[in-house]
Scaffold this motif. Structure first.
Motif, short mmCIF file in Angstrom:
data_model
loop_
_atom_site.label_atom_id
_atom_site.label_comp_id
_atom_site.label_asym_id
_atom_site.label_seq_id
_atom_site.Cartn_x
_atom_site.Cartn_y
_atom_site.Cartn_z
N ALA A 122 0.69 -1.18 0.05
CA ALA A 122 -0.04 -0.08 0.10
C ALA A 122 0.70 1.33 0.06
O ALA A 122 0.57 2.30 -0.64
CB ALA A 122 -0.97 0.01 1.24
N GLY A 123 2.14 1.25 0.79
CA GLY A 123 2.91 2.39 0.56
C GLY A 123 3.53 2.50 -0.63
O GLY A 123 3.86 3.73 -0.91
N ALA A 245 -4.14 -10.38 -3.29
CA ALA A 245 -4.39 -10.32 -4.86
C ALA A 245 -5.55 -9.53 -4.89
O ALA A 245 -5.67 -8.66 -6.17
CB ALA A 245 -4.47 -11.64 -5.43
N ASP A 246 -6.51 -9.25 -3.81
CA ASP A 246 -7.64 -8.82 -3.93
C ASP A 246 -7.42 -7.13 -4.22
O ASP A 246 -8.13 -6.48 -5.06
CB ASP A 246 -8.56 -9.09 -3.02
CG ASP A 246 -9.01 -10.31 -2.96
OD1 ASP A 246 -9.08 -11.13 -4.17
OD2 ASP A 246 -9.53 -11.04 -2.17
N PHE A 247 -6.39 -6.72 -3.38
CA PHE A 247 -6.24 -5.49 -3.35
C PHE A 247 -5.49 -5.03 -4.53
O PHE A 247 -5.55 -3.66 -4.93
CB PHE A 247 -5.34 -5.01 -1.95
CG PHE A 247 -6.13 -5.41 -0.85
CD1 PHE A 247 -7.02 -4.41 -0.40
CD2 PHE A 247 -5.80 -6.39 0.06
CE1 PHE A 247 -7.74 -4.64 0.89
CE2 PHE A 247 -6.31 -6.72 1.25
CZ PHE A 247 -7.49 -5.59 1.46
N VAL A 248 -4.75 -5.72 -5.14
CA VAL A 248 -3.74 -5.26 -6.38
C VAL A 248 -4.63 -5.23 -7.63
O VAL A 248 -4.31 -4.68 -8.50
CB VAL A 248 -2.37 -6.13 -6.35
CG1 VAL A 248 -1.53 -5.58 -7.61
CG2 VAL A 248 -1.81 -6.11 -4.99
N ALA A 249 -5.56 -6.35 -7.61
CA ALA A 249 -6.25 -6.50 -9.10
C ALA A 249 -6.99 -5.38 -9.22
O ALA A 249 -7.41 -4.51 -8.51
CB ALA A 249 -7.07 -7.75 -8.69
N TRP A 285 -13.63 2.07 -2.38
CA TRP A 285 -13.68 2.04 -0.72
C TRP A 285 -12.49 1.19 -0.03
O TRP A 285 -11.83 1.75 1.02
CB TRP A 285 -14.80 1.66 -0.43
CG TRP A 285 -15.25 1.41 0.88
CD1 TRP A 285 -15.54 2.40 1.83
CD2 TRP A 285 -15.18 0.25 1.83
NE1 TRP A 285 -15.75 2.14 3.22
CE2 TRP A 285 -15.42 0.53 3.22
CE3 TRP A 285 -14.97 -0.97 1.70
CZ2 TRP A 285 -15.38 -0.29 4.32
CZ3 TRP A 285 -14.71 -1.84 2.50
CH2 TRP A 285 -15.17 -1.46 3.86
N ARG A 286 -12.20 0.21 -0.50
CA ARG A 286 -11.00 -0.60 0.01
C ARG A 286 -9.99 0.02 -0.03
O ARG A 286 -9.12 0.00 1.20
CB ARG A 286 -11.16 -1.85 -0.52
CG ARG A 286 -12.18 -2.82 -0.30
CD ARG A 286 -11.81 -4.11 -1.30
NE ARG A 286 -13.10 -5.22 -1.17
CZ ARG A 286 -13.33 -6.02 -0.11
NH1 ARG A 286 -12.54 -5.96 1.04
NH2 ARG A 286 -14.29 -6.59 -0.21
N TYR A 287 -9.35 0.54 -0.85
CA TYR A 287 -8.13 1.57 -0.89
C TYR A 287 -8.32 2.70 -0.01
O TYR A 287 -7.42 2.85 0.73
CB TYR A 287 -8.11 1.93 -2.43
CG TYR A 287 -6.74 3.11 -2.67
CD1 TYR A 287 -5.66 2.37 -2.40
CD2 TYR A 287 -7.02 4.37 -2.80
CE1 TYR A 287 -4.34 3.21 -2.62
CE2 TYR A 287 -5.94 5.16 -2.73
CZ TYR A 287 -4.68 4.66 -2.88
OH TYR A 287 -3.56 5.56 -2.78
N SER A 290 -7.68 1.11 3.31
CA SER A 290 -6.35 0.68 3.58
C SER A 290 -5.60 2.16 3.83
O SER A 290 -4.70 1.84 4.82
CB SER A 290 -5.81 0.06 2.42
OG SER A 290 -4.74 -0.47 2.39
N GLN A 291 -5.77 2.84 3.21
CA GLN A 291 -4.86 4.36 3.24
C GLN A 291 -5.11 4.77 4.58
O GLN A 291 -3.96 5.46 5.23
CB GLN A 291 -5.10 5.17 2.12
CG GLN A 291 -4.61 4.80 0.69
CD GLN A 291 -3.20 4.70 0.51
OE1 GLN A 291 -2.68 3.69 0.65
NE2 GLN A 291 -2.51 5.85 0.47
N HIS A 292 -6.37 5.01 5.28
CA HIS A 292 -6.45 5.71 6.23
C HIS A 292 -6.26 4.74 7.58
O HIS A 292 -6.79 5.26 8.61
CB HIS A 292 -7.92 6.47 6.06
CG HIS A 292 -7.77 7.47 5.21
ND1 HIS A 292 -7.85 7.19 3.92
CD2 HIS A 292 -7.89 8.71 5.46
CE1 HIS A 292 -8.04 8.58 3.36
NE2 HIS A 292 -7.82 9.33 4.24
#
Length: 445
Positions: A122-123, A245-249, A285-287, A290-292
């Motif tokens: 994420a970073g 893989a769910d976050f990157v896809a 929303w997931r991103y 993850s960011q916050h």
């Protein structure tokens, strides 16, 4: 100058308080893996233990508000993964950790690795929506990266056949479980990109445990999906299963069947567009979450540091410590008292009249034996003397003379008759001979 020097002189209490503040503010949250030893659970409900490895150890406390969430009972010798914050127990100056969560090492280590890789990627921006591709509105060919014998492939093909039988499908078979699965998945995705035969890829498998799905939490798979020029739909496990893989896809489908529905056309193009927008919104929303999430954790940590609960926990630990010290002091006092009583009982036994009576009885028994021996000796001596006197008496006794044929004549009054003039006719005489007496009457003299 002396005032400045005095300001730099710490009391022990102040030093410990400063060190505690530095530890809690600078180090923050840490993850540790180690072996439990010296585990104790006093009546207060808190847990105290030592976490160690082969070369070092650290004291730890877990307060009852947190240990109620632990799904197992810790045991000495058990390997665990813990999330904790550093602190200092000021009264003793003991450096320690305050445990926030605890898991058995196996499951916990995988979860920790998952969180660490997610934060790292994420970073680096691998989850960024700016990099994600839009799915083609009308795919011309669909590629599937999964096991050729798995249920996921069967489900995808069934959905595609039902919704859009004319849509071409290319299968890139790969392992989806085991140590080498991540490399095979990455190679299959790379193969699809190099051959450029399809305009959308479904990458996934059926459901399973965290360990079963672990190949989809691998960094090489994540980077391969990120580098793919073909839009990738992640379809791993069931809806509740979440992988890197769910976050990157580009799009995450809750199941392999749902992924097939995303890429296939049906009679409702508007519905398909809605689903696409819905999944895009879900991805964004997931991103965002993850960011916050990290920022929220830091704010939560700072808030927790000001929470009176932590001060209360320190006071509770101090109370447990004093309770343990009081218990040890009571035990020492009881031990000392028991020893004192034992010594007094021993001294009392030494002065007991029973012992003196027993001793006097023994002495009396000895004296009685000595008296009997003395009486026996005296009796023998008297008997001997009596025998000697008897022999002497026999030598002068008239009985001895009588035994040689002599006799003694007496009148009735016991007077010995020496001459004939001592009697007259009619007197009664007693003549004593050796074997008895003869009674006679004087007829003439």
């Amino acid at each position: 100058m002396s005032n400045l020097a005095n300001q730099n002189i710490y009391t022990v209490s102040r030093l410990n308080a400063e060190v505690r503040r530095v530890l809690e503010s600078e180090m923050g949250i840490v993850w540790l893996v180690g072996e439990i030893s010296n585990f104790s659970a006093p009546v207060s409900g808190h847990w105290y233990l030592t976490l160690k490895d082969s070369r070092a150890q650290v004291k730890a406390a877990m307060f009852k508000g947190r240990n109620r969430l632990v799904q197992f009972r810790p045991q000495n010798g058990q390997q665990v993964l813990i999330k904790a914050r550093l602190s200092l127990y000021e009264p003793r100056g003991d450096y320690q950790i305050i445990i926030d969560s605890m898991q058995p090492e196996g499951d916990g280590r995988l979860q920790q690795e998952f969180e660490q890789l997610k934060m790292k990627l994420a970073g680096e921006g691998l989850f960024s929506q700016d990099h994600k591709h839009l799915l083609p509105e009308h795919p011309r060919c669909v590629g599937i990266v999964t096991s050729k014998t798995g249920a996921a492939l069967h489900d995808i093909l069934n959905v595609l056949k039902r919704r859009d039988p004319s849509l071409p499908v290319i299968i890139y078979p790969t392992m989806v479980q085991g140590n080498d699965a991540a490399l095979h998945i990455a190679q299959a995705i790379g193969c699809a990109n190099s051959r450029n035969e399809c305009d959308v890829l479904i990458v996934g498998r059926g459901g399973g445990s965290l360990e079963d799905l672990w190949c989809f939490n691998n960094e090489i798979v994540a980077r391969t999906i990120y580098s793919s020029q073909i839009p990738v739909i992640s379809a791993v496990g069931h809806e509740v299963d979440v992988t890197i893989a769910d976050f990157v896809a580009d799009v995450r489908a809750p199941t392999p069947s749902a992924a097939a529905e995303l890429v296939s056309r049906d009679n409702s193009d508007k519905r398909q567009a809605f689903v696409n927008y819905q999944h895009k919104l879900l991805g964004e929303w997931r991103y965002y979450v993850s960011q916050h999430k990290n920022a929220l954790q830091q704010l939560q940590y700072r808030l927790n540091q000001q929470h009176p609960m932590y001060r209360l926990q320190r006071q509770q630990q101090l109370l447990d410590d004093k309770e343990a010290r009081l218990r040890r002091a009571i035990e020492r006092h009881l031990t000392h008292t028991r020893q004192h009583i034992a010594r007094q009982e021993y001294r009392l036994q030494l002065q007991s009249p029973v012992r003196r009576i027993t001793s006097q009885k023994h002495a009396l028994s000895i004296a009685e034996g000595q008296l009997k021996d003395a009486m026996q000796r005296q009796l023998l001596k008297r008997r001997y003397q009596f025998g000697m006197l008897t022999e002497k008496l026999d030598t002068v006794s008239p009985l001895s003379t009588l035994s040689r044929g002599y006799s003694i004549t007496q009148d009735e009054q016991g007077t010995v008759i020496h001459n004939t003039t001592d009697v007259k006719p009619g007197d009664k005489l007693i003549t004593r001979v050796a074997d008895g007496e003869i009674y006679s009457t004087v007829t003439s003299s």
